[in-house]
Motif scaffolding. Structure first.
Motif, PDB file in Angstrom:
ATOM      1  N   TRP A 135       2.647-111.434  54.896  1.00 42.66           N
ATOM      2  CA  TRP A 135       3.889-111.738  55.589  1.00 42.66           C
ATOM      3  C   TRP A 135       4.952-111.897  54.528  1.00 42.66           C
ATOM      4  O   TRP A 135       5.227-112.989  54.045  1.00 42.66           O
ATOM      5  N   LYS A 136       5.510-110.767  54.134  1.00 43.19           N
ATOM      6  CA  LYS A 136       6.501-110.697  53.074  1.00 43.19           C
ATOM      7  C   LYS A 136       7.207-109.351  53.162  1.00 43.19           C
ATOM      8  O   LYS A 136       6.828-108.480  53.953  1.00 43.19           O
ATOM      9  N   TRP A 137       8.231-109.161  52.341  1.00 41.39           N
ATOM     10  CA  TRP A 137       8.966-107.898  52.278  1.00 41.39           C
ATOM     11  C   TRP A 137       8.957-107.376  50.848  1.00 41.39           C
ATOM     12  O   TRP A 137       8.989-108.162  49.897  1.00 41.39           O
ATOM     13  N   GLN A 138       8.918-106.064  50.726  1.00 40.20           N
ATOM     14  CA  GLN A 138       9.061-105.433  49.410  1.00 40.20           C
ATOM     15  C   GLN A 138      10.340-104.605  49.419  1.00 40.20           C
ATOM     16  O   GLN A 138      10.604-103.862  50.363  1.00 40.20           O
ATOM     17  N   TYR A 139      11.126-104.752  48.354  1.00 40.18           N
ATOM     18  CA  TYR A 139      12.373-104.007  48.226  1.00 40.18           C
ATOM     19  C   TYR A 139      12.296-103.085  47.019  1.00 40.18           C
ATOM     20  O   TYR A 139      11.956-103.514  45.916  1.00 40.18           O
ATOM     21  N   GLU A 140      12.609-101.817  47.240  1.00 42.28           N
ATOM     22  CA  GLU A 140      12.607-100.819  46.165  1.00 42.28           C
ATOM     23  C   GLU A 140      13.975-100.157  46.113  1.00 42.28           C
ATOM     24  O   GLU A 140      14.433 -99.572  47.099  1.00 42.28           O
ATOM     25  N   TYR A 141      14.631-100.250  44.964  1.00 47.32           N
ATOM     26  CA  TYR A 141      15.916 -99.604  44.756  1.00 47.32           C
ATOM     27  C   TYR A 141      15.634 -98.188  44.265  1.00 47.32           C
ATOM     28  O   TYR A 141      15.345 -97.975  43.079  1.00 47.32           O
ATOM     29  N   LEU A 142      15.683 -97.230  45.159  1.00 49.35           N
ATOM     30  CA  LEU A 142      15.311 -95.863  44.805  1.00 49.35           C
ATOM     31  C   LEU A 142      16.293 -95.287  43.788  1.00 49.35           C
ATOM     32  O   LEU A 142      17.510 -95.401  43.928  1.00 49.35           O
ATOM     33  N   GLY A 143      15.732 -94.661  42.758  1.00 47.66           N
ATOM     34  CA  GLY A 143      16.538 -94.105  41.685  1.00 47.66           C
ATOM     35  C   GLY A 143      16.788 -95.084  40.553  1.00 47.66           C
ATOM     36  O   GLY A 143      17.290 -94.704  39.500  1.00 47.66           O
ATOM     37  N   GLU A 144      16.451 -96.354  40.763  1.00 48.87           N
ATOM     38  CA  GLU A 144      16.673 -97.369  39.728  1.00 48.87           C
ATOM     39  C   GLU A 144      15.369 -97.864  39.109  1.00 48.87           C
ATOM     40  O   GLU A 144      15.392 -98.621  38.128  1.00 48.87           O
ATOM     41  N   ASN A 145      14.230 -97.485  39.688  1.00 50.18           N
ATOM     42  CA  ASN A 145      12.923 -97.956  39.214  1.00 50.18           C
ATOM     43  C   ASN A 145      12.837 -99.484  39.220  1.00 50.18           C
ATOM     44  O   ASN A 145      12.303-100.101  38.288  1.00 50.18           O
ATOM     45  N   VAL A 146      13.397-100.073  40.254  1.00 52.61           N
ATOM     46  CA  VAL A 146      13.349-101.527  40.430  1.00 52.61           C
ATOM     47  C   VAL A 146      12.677-101.825  41.761  1.00 52.61           C
ATOM     48  O   VAL A 146      13.045-101.261  42.790  1.00 52.61           O
ATOM     49  N   SER A 147      11.681-102.702  41.733  1.00 51.80           N
ATOM     50  CA  SER A 147      10.942-103.048  42.944  1.00 51.80           C
ATOM     51  C   SER A 147      10.405-104.464  42.810  1.00 51.80           C
ATOM     52  O   SER A 147       9.978-104.874  41.725  1.00 51.80           O
ATOM     53  N   TYR A 148      10.455-105.215  43.902  1.00 52.49           N
ATOM     54  CA  TYR A 148       9.904-106.575  43.868  1.00 52.49           C
ATOM     55  C   TYR A 148       9.613-107.042  45.286  1.00 52.49           C
ATOM     56  O   TYR A 148      10.076-106.452  46.259  1.00 52.49           O
ATOM     57  N   PHE A 149       8.831-108.125  45.381  1.00 50.83           N
ATOM     58  CA  PHE A 149       8.482-108.715  46.669  1.00 50.83           C
ATOM     59  C   PHE A 149       9.366-109.928  46.938  1.00 50.83           C
ATOM     60  O   PHE A 149       9.812-110.610  46.014  1.00 50.83           O
ATOM     61  N   SER A 150       9.581-110.190  48.216  1.00 51.02           N
ATOM     62  CA  SER A 150      10.380-111.336  48.643  1.00 51.02           C
ATOM     63  C   SER A 150       9.569-112.130  49.657  1.00 51.02           C
ATOM     64  O   SER A 150       9.182-111.601  50.701  1.00 51.02           O
ATOM     65  N   THR A 151       9.308-113.396  49.349  1.00 45.96           N
ATOM     66  CA  THR A 151       8.475-114.231  50.211  1.00 45.96           C
ATOM     67  C   THR A 151       9.146-115.586  50.448  1.00 45.96           C
ATOM     68  O   THR A 151      10.100-115.960  49.759  1.00 45.96           O
ATOM     69  N   LEU A 152       8.626-116.312  51.410  1.00 43.69           N
ATOM     70  CA  LEU A 152       9.110-117.646  51.727  1.00 43.69           C
ATOM     71  C   LEU A 152       9.057-118.531  50.484  1.00 43.69           C
ATOM     72  O   LEU A 152       8.106-118.476  49.702  1.00 43.69           O
ATOM     73  N   THR A 153      10.084-119.363  50.286  1.00 42.01           N
ATOM     74  CA  THR A 153      10.118-120.226  49.111  1.00 42.01           C
ATOM     75  C   THR A 153       8.964-121.218  49.115  1.00 42.01           C
ATOM     76  O   THR A 153       8.448-121.601  50.168  1.00 42.01           O
ATOM     77  N   ALA A 154       8.587-121.648  47.923  1.00 40.93           N
ATOM     78  CA  ALA A 154       7.478-122.590  47.781  1.00 40.93           C
ATOM     79  C   ALA A 154       7.779-123.913  48.490  1.00 40.93           C
ATOM     80  O   ALA A 154       6.881-124.550  49.050  1.00 40.93           O
ATOM     81  N   GLU A 155       9.070-124.335  48.476  1.00 39.10           N
ATOM     82  CA  GLU A 155       9.430-125.600  49.112  1.00 39.10           C
ATOM     83  C   GLU A 155       9.193-125.546  50.618  1.00 39.10           C
ATOM     84  O   GLU A 155       8.590-126.454  51.214  1.00 39.10           O
ATOM     85  N   SER A 156       9.676-124.480  51.266  1.00 38.14           N
ATOM     86  CA  SER A 156       9.469-124.336  52.711  1.00 38.14           C
ATOM     87  C   SER A 156       7.997-124.161  53.038  1.00 38.14           C
ATOM     88  O   SER A 156       7.489-124.695  54.028  1.00 38.14           O
ATOM     89  N   ASN A 157       7.308-123.406  52.188  1.00 35.47           N
ATOM     90  CA  ASN A 157       5.895-123.153  52.435  1.00 35.47           C
ATOM     91  C   ASN A 157       5.081-124.442  52.371  1.00 35.47           C
ATOM     92  O   ASN A 157       4.208-124.690  53.202  1.00 35.47           O
TER      93      ASN A 157
END
Length: 416
Positions: free
Chosen positions: A135-157
């Protein structure tokens, strides 16, 4: 008695009308009772169509209920004991056939125009690929070779866990904040390619008027052009499993210079710190289950480097007991939703880890599957080397499994 009842109903109706006027004053700010006006050209157009439909419905309601109220008052039995005996009227029937047709057309034309504009991704300045996971999102900036995951913050979790003892009202942006927001420049037409890795999700940011299904094996397109810098929050809008409510979306709109600095930092390895574990995420290790081949994507997507920014490797070795204790916590936070607390899983989609070939096999293969995922299991590159080593050790030595201890240094080597 009848008069008193009528007066009480009239008073209640008047109260509702006055309340509606109070609410009307508030809706002008779109602050809670109404659809937000948003910060994009499309969101403004959507809001305009919404308000046109709303006021059309209000006008129809006033005419219909006004006529009903007038008839009830002026044609009650005490005033007109003999009912009218007229029949059909061709003119009235023609009128109530033409009127709805005209109303619907007057609403359909601007709505259709807005929908067509929403789907027109031509002339985009940049493209971001959005992939939904449980249960998370992955964002990839096409053409920039940048990619990372985005998840709920540790505090909220941490706060949302049962018996956590945390006062959630003290947690800033509780359940609607993430570790790594999607950073976008203002004033640029941004094309989104939206898909999923496991089940159907939906990427929805109300302030941007962007809402699109994320479907495994299929790529949907939509675009936005943000006019104002700021932070805009959204959620997954498709029920996608147990932790559907814990995969928020945060978009941070910044100036062109700030965006370029962000991309440069990501490429330089000084990216935002990796995510803390998200409770009940898909399991870190699973004996692979056969998966059907994905359907052809609707849009051909240029290849992009999908490596997420890796946490810094740890150098020290840890003892077995320490790894087992930490691994149990990581397992409960990230794996138990699919593989269950006792490791028996939910076959065939989430295989059992008890006597698993993965957990009892080579440690390198086990760690690689945690980092890169397989079939329905998402990758977990956002976990630190210590956490990956701990959870792998816990799985390899629990429930009668006879695997080996895994050290953070092994994970760091395989991550490269």
């Amino acid at each position: 008695m009848l008069m008193k009842g009528w007066l009480s109903r009239l008073a209640a109706g008047t109260g509702l009308v006055m309340a509606s006027f109070g609410a009307w004053a508030y809706t002008q700010t779109s602050g809670g009772y109404n659809m937000p006006t948003g910060v994009t050209e499309i969101s403004h157009a959507v809001h305009k169509v919404h308000m046109a439909a709303f006021w059309t419905c209000v006008a129809i309601a006033v005419v219909v209920f006004g006529a009903m109220t007038w008839s009830i008052i002026n044609h009650r039995r005490s005033k007109h004991p003999k009912a009218a005996d007229f029949h059909e009227s061709v003119k009235v029937e023609i009128l109530w056939t033409i009127a709805p047709f005209v109303i619907l057309i007057s609403l359909a034309v601007p709505a259709a125009g807005t929908l067509i504009r929403m789907e027109d991704t031509r002339g985009s300045d940049m493209t971001v690929k959005v992939t939904g996971y449980q249960w998370k999102w992955q964002y990839e900036y096409l053409g920039e070779n940048v990619s990372y995951f985005s998840t709920l913050t540790a505090e909220s979790n941490a706060a949302r866990q049962l018996h956590s003892g945390v006062d959630v009202t003290k947690v800033e942006n509780y359940l609607v904040d993430v570790d790594n927001p999607l950073v976008l420049p203002v004033g640029k037409k941004i094309r989104f390619l939206i898909t999923a890795n496991d089940v159907i999700h939906a990427w929805w940011v109300p302030e941007l008027a962007v809402k699109k299904d994320a479907i495994p094996g299929y790529v949907n397109e939509i675009w936005t052009k943000i006019e104002q810098p700021g932070t805009y929050r959204g959620v997954c809008a498709e029920l996608c499993g147990r932790d559907h409510g814990f995969m928020p979306i945060v978009v941070k709109a910044v100036s062109e210079d700030e965006y370029k600095a962000f991309i440069a930092a990501k490429k330089g390895g000084t990216a935002v710190a990796a995510a803390a574990p998200v409770a009940s995420d898909a399991a870190p290790a699973a004996e692979p289950a056969p998966a059907a081949a994905p359907a052809p994507a609707a849009v051909e997507v240029a290849a992009a480097d999908t490596k997420a920014a890796a946490p810094a490797p740890a150098a020290k070795e840890e003892g077995k007991d320490e790894l087992m204790k930490k691994g149990e916590a990581v397992y409960k936070a990230n794996c138990a939703a699919c593989h269950q607390a006792n490791g028996t899983g939910l076959p065939p989609n989430f295989p059992s880890l008890v006597n698993s070939k993965v957990a009892n096999g080579p440690a390198d293969a086990h760690v690689t599957q945690i980092l890169k995922g397989k079939n329905l299991m998402p990758p977990f590159p956002q976990l630190s080397d210590e956490d990956v080593a701990a959870v792998a050790t816990y799985e390899r030595l629990s429930w009668g499994n006879k695997g080996s201890v895994v050290q953070p240094a092994q994970v760091a080597a395989l991550r490269k």
